[in-house]
Motif scaffolding. Structure first.
Motif, PDB file in Angstrom:
ATOM      1  N   ARG A 217       0.532  13.059  -5.724  1.00 14.62           N
ATOM      2  CA  ARG A 217       1.437  11.927  -5.900  1.00 14.62           C
ATOM      3  C   ARG A 217       0.759  10.635  -5.462  1.00 14.62           C
ATOM      4  O   ARG A 217      -0.092  10.617  -4.580  1.00 14.62           O
ATOM      5  N   LEU A 218       1.169   9.539  -6.074  1.00 16.73           N
ATOM      6  CA  LEU A 218       0.720   8.204  -5.716  1.00 16.73           C
ATOM      7  C   LEU A 218       1.933   7.505  -5.107  1.00 16.73           C
ATOM      8  O   LEU A 218       2.831   7.069  -5.819  1.00 16.73           O
ATOM      9  N   ARG A 219       1.960   7.445  -3.786  1.00 13.00           N
ATOM     10  CA  ARG A 219       3.179   7.009  -3.088  1.00 13.00           C
ATOM     11  C   ARG A 219       3.142   5.535  -2.703  1.00 13.00           C
ATOM     12  O   ARG A 219       2.219   5.062  -2.044  1.00 13.00           O
ATOM     13  N   LEU A 220       4.193   4.818  -3.106  1.00 13.53           N
ATOM     14  CA  LEU A 220       4.445   3.453  -2.669  1.00 13.53           C
ATOM     15  C   LEU A 220       5.584   3.512  -1.657  1.00 13.53           C
ATOM     16  O   LEU A 220       6.672   4.013  -1.979  1.00 13.53           O
ATOM     17  N   ILE A 221       5.358   3.030  -0.443  1.00 15.95           N
ATOM     18  CA  ILE A 221       6.334   3.184   0.616  1.00 15.95           C
ATOM     19  C   ILE A 221       6.896   1.839   1.066  1.00 15.95           C
ATOM     20  O   ILE A 221       6.163   0.867   1.237  1.00 15.95           O
ATOM     21  N   PHE A 222       8.211   1.806   1.210  1.00 14.24           N
ATOM     22  CA  PHE A 222       8.875   0.686   1.885  1.00 14.24           C
ATOM     23  C   PHE A 222       9.467   1.266   3.156  1.00 14.24           C
ATOM     24  O   PHE A 222      10.396   2.072   3.107  1.00 14.24           O
ATOM     25  N   ALA A 223       8.938   0.848   4.305  1.00  6.71           N
ATOM     26  CA  ALA A 223       9.373   1.397   5.585  1.00  6.71           C
ATOM     27  C   ALA A 223      10.073   0.316   6.397  1.00  6.71           C
ATOM     28  O   ALA A 223       9.566  -0.802   6.517  1.00  6.71           O
ATOM     29  N   SER A 291       0.617   7.457   2.824  1.00  5.46           N
ATOM     30  CA  SER A 291       1.004   6.767   1.593  1.00  5.46           C
ATOM     31  C   SER A 291      -0.188   5.995   1.028  1.00  5.46           C
ATOM     32  O   SER A 291      -1.226   5.865   1.676  1.00  5.46           O
ATOM     33  N   ASP A 292      -0.012   5.459  -0.163  1.00  5.95           N
ATOM     34  CA  ASP A 292      -1.113   4.784  -0.855  1.00  5.95           C
ATOM     35  C   ASP A 292      -0.995   3.265  -0.852  1.00  5.95           C
ATOM     36  O   ASP A 292      -2.007   2.566  -0.791  1.00  5.95           O
ATOM     37  N   ILE A 293       0.213   2.749  -0.930  1.00  9.87           N
ATOM     38  CA  ILE A 293       0.443   1.305  -0.918  1.00  9.87           C
ATOM     39  C   ILE A 293       1.701   1.015  -0.104  1.00  9.87           C
ATOM     40  O   ILE A 293       2.716   1.702  -0.249  1.00  9.87           O
ATOM     41  N   GLY A 294       1.617   0.004   0.753  1.00  4.42           N
ATOM     42  CA  GLY A 294       2.767  -0.421   1.533  1.00  4.42           C
ATOM     43  C   GLY A 294       3.481  -1.568   0.847  1.00  4.42           C
ATOM     44  O   GLY A 294       2.851  -2.505   0.357  1.00  4.42           O
ATOM     45  N   LEU A 295       4.798  -1.491   0.786  1.00  4.37           N
ATOM     46  CA  LEU A 295       5.604  -2.506   0.115  1.00  4.37           C
ATOM     47  C   LEU A 295       6.287  -3.422   1.122  1.00  4.37           C
ATOM     48  O   LEU A 295       6.835  -2.976   2.128  1.00  4.37           O
ATOM     49  N   VAL A 296       6.246  -4.713   0.830  1.00  6.16           N
ATOM     50  CA  VAL A 296       6.955  -5.729   1.598  1.00  6.16           C
ATOM     51  C   VAL A 296       7.794  -6.524   0.618  1.00  6.16           C
ATOM     52  O   VAL A 296       7.324  -6.852  -0.486  1.00  6.16           O
ATOM     53  N   SER A 297       9.032  -6.827   0.981  1.00  3.57           N
ATOM     54  CA  SER A 297       9.892  -7.586   0.081  1.00  3.57           C
ATOM     55  C   SER A 297      10.745  -8.545   0.885  1.00  3.57           C
ATOM     56  O   SER A 297      11.439  -8.138   1.814  1.00  3.57           O
ATOM     57  N   LEU A 298      10.679  -9.825   0.532  1.00  4.93           N
ATOM     58  CA  LEU A 298      11.465 -10.849   1.205  1.00  4.93           C
ATOM     59  C   LEU A 298      12.263 -11.630   0.172  1.00  4.93           C
ATOM     60  O   LEU A 298      11.769 -11.923  -0.913  1.00  4.93           O
ATOM     61  N   SER A 299      13.480 -11.997   0.526  1.00  2.00           N
ATOM     62  CA  SER A 299      14.252 -12.880  -0.337  1.00  2.00           C
ATOM     63  C   SER A 299      13.574 -14.245  -0.381  1.00  2.00           C
ATOM     64  O   SER A 299      12.852 -14.625   0.550  1.00  2.00           O
ATOM     65  N   PRO A 300      13.801 -14.997  -1.446  1.00  4.39           N
ATOM     66  CA  PRO A 300      13.163 -16.308  -1.570  1.00  4.39           C
ATOM     67  C   PRO A 300      13.399 -17.201  -0.353  1.00  4.39           C
ATOM     68  O   PRO A 300      14.518 -17.321   0.135  1.00  4.39           O
ATOM     69  N   GLY A 301      12.303 -17.784   0.149  1.00  2.00           N
ATOM     70  CA  GLY A 301      12.384 -18.734   1.247  1.00  2.00           C
ATOM     71  C   GLY A 301      12.244 -18.145   2.631  1.00  2.00           C
ATOM     72  O   GLY A 301      11.956 -18.872   3.587  1.00  2.00           O
ATOM     73  N   ILE A 302      12.420 -16.838   2.777  1.00  4.73           N
ATOM     74  CA  ILE A 302      12.398 -16.227   4.103  1.00  4.73           C
ATOM     75  C   ILE A 302      11.043 -16.403   4.784  1.00  4.73           C
ATOM     76  O   ILE A 302      10.956 -16.526   6.011  1.00  4.73           O
TER      77      ILE A 302
END
Length: 405
Positions: A217-223, A291-302
């Protein structure tokens, strides 16, 4: 020099700042300072009785003050705990009369305002350690404290704190710019990011087998926190847009939060999307590392008022990062200029898929990413900045004392 470190939480609480403050206290003790810590009793009541009100932890004098239980379920209790803690905070500063006082941004605005005022009364240097910036966070998120009268009052109070601060520590250049945009002159702003809180004892407990990555598997993780202000639905749509082209791709959510029910409603039955609950850090660390890639997600402006701590965890464990954040942010620039990650050109499904495809096709080696972390965000590098800062405050305090005839 006598240093008082303050925060609502301290070890054995598991809040990241609680753990980090113990490391800071230990390092300052080893540097020769007399360190005191003020916090509340642990927030989880099953261990509160086993935590004494006063003890020595790694050479630092720790005092825990009483607060109301079960505050997470009661806004009234939370408000009362702010008052209780702030009162104890001022009283402790007046009692100890330290040379340096630190406070962070929890409880937001109020704790630092009280600590900076009491520090001025006793002639102590105040260090404002800003993990995020209020009330800007509430404004960006559209919270009640970011509207009209509340934001006016909170910014007025926080500006007073900034003016009373000997040093203001922020986590990024973007946060520094936000403070400078308030137009207050002669502020001493230092950029010192946090460090990863990885388990380094070698006795970490392994996570449940059903959450381990399956071979091939190629895992993208949001922790971490699956919050409403992290744009996770858009992020998941962008990742899912690649499922047809990458049948071995897996989107893995590790944690809990307000967005979890919506995410599960949309993706729980999809074979390429997996969920795991909040796990102790030593177990989560194993899942992140494999995992293979770490995910970061922010709402606009944060990005202007906060810096995602998961970035440091991913980098320490060697994960390239895909960050859904504005291209003008320092985080996006850092990832792309150092070739350790990527960010989309805009917040859209197509841009997310395009940027992720580029990262998937040319993933940087983990050894390179770990090297970048150790050279820029390693614990030794960060603590060296802290001890140097405290030493400089000591010199500054001595130089301002009147000479004796």
């Amino acid at each position: 020099m006598k240093v008082l470190l303050t925060h609502r939480f301290f070890w054995p609480d598991t809040a990241p700042y609680a753990i980090m403050l113990r490391v800071i206290a230990k390092e300052l003790v080893q540097a020769g300072h007399k360190v005191h810590v003020l916090a509340s009793i642990p927030s989880y009541r099953e261990t509160a009785g086993s935590s004494p009100s006063q003890e020595i932890v790694d050479g630092a004098h720790l005092r825990r003050v009483w607060v109301l239980a079960r505050e997470k379920t009661s806004p009234v209790r939370r408000a009362l705990n702010v008052v209780i803690y702030a009162w104890h905070l001022c009283a402790e500063i007046l009692r100890l009369r330290p040379d340096v006082v630190t406070a962070s941004t929890f409880p937001p605005v109020i704790a630092a305002w009280c600590a900076s005022l009491a520090a001025r009364w006793v002639g102590a240097k105040f260090v404002y350690h800003m993990q995020d910036i209020h009330p800007e966070i509430s404004q960006i998120n559209g919270g009640l404290l970011g509207k009209r009268l509340p934001v006016t009052i909170l910014r007025w109070l926080d500006n007073q704190t900034l003016k009373r601060s000997a040093v203001i520590i922020v986590l990024s250049e973007d946060m520094a710019q936000t403070i400078q945009n308030r137009g207050i002159k002669n502020l001493q702003i230092e950029i010192i990011n946090n460090f990863s809180l990885s388990n380094q004892t070698g006795d970490a407990k392994q996570p449940p087998d059903q959450f381990r990555k399956v071979q091939g598997r190629l895992r993208l993780i949001f922790a971490g926190n699956l919050g409403r202000y992290q744009n996770l639905m858009l992020l998941s749509d962008g990742v899912a847009n690649l499922f047809q082209h990458y049948p071995n791709l897996e989107l893995f959510f590790l944690g809990d939060g307000a967005s979890l029910p919506d995410l599960k409603q949309r993706w729980a039955d999809h074979e390429q999307v997996k969920f795991a609950p909040f796990l102790p850090y030593d177990q989560a660390q194993t899942l992140i590392a494999e995992s293979d890639i770490g995910l970061v997600s922010l709402s606009p402006g944060i990005y202007r008022a906060a810096y995602p701590s998961k970035v440091l965890t991913y980098l320490e464990l060697g994960l390239p990062i895909f960050a859904m954040v504005e291209t003008e942010s320092k985080l996006a620039h850092t990832l792309q200029s150092n070739k350790i990650g990527s960010a989309p050109k805009e917040f859209s499904i197509e841009s997310i898929s395009e940027a992720l495809t580029t990262l998937l096709e040319k993933t940087p080696p983990k050894t390179m990413i770990k090297k970048y972390y150790s050279e820029n965000f390693g614990r030794n590098q960060v603590m060296s900045k802290w001890t140097t800062l405290i030493d400089l405050l000591d010199v500054s305090k001595k130089s301002t004392k009147p000479t004796e005839n």
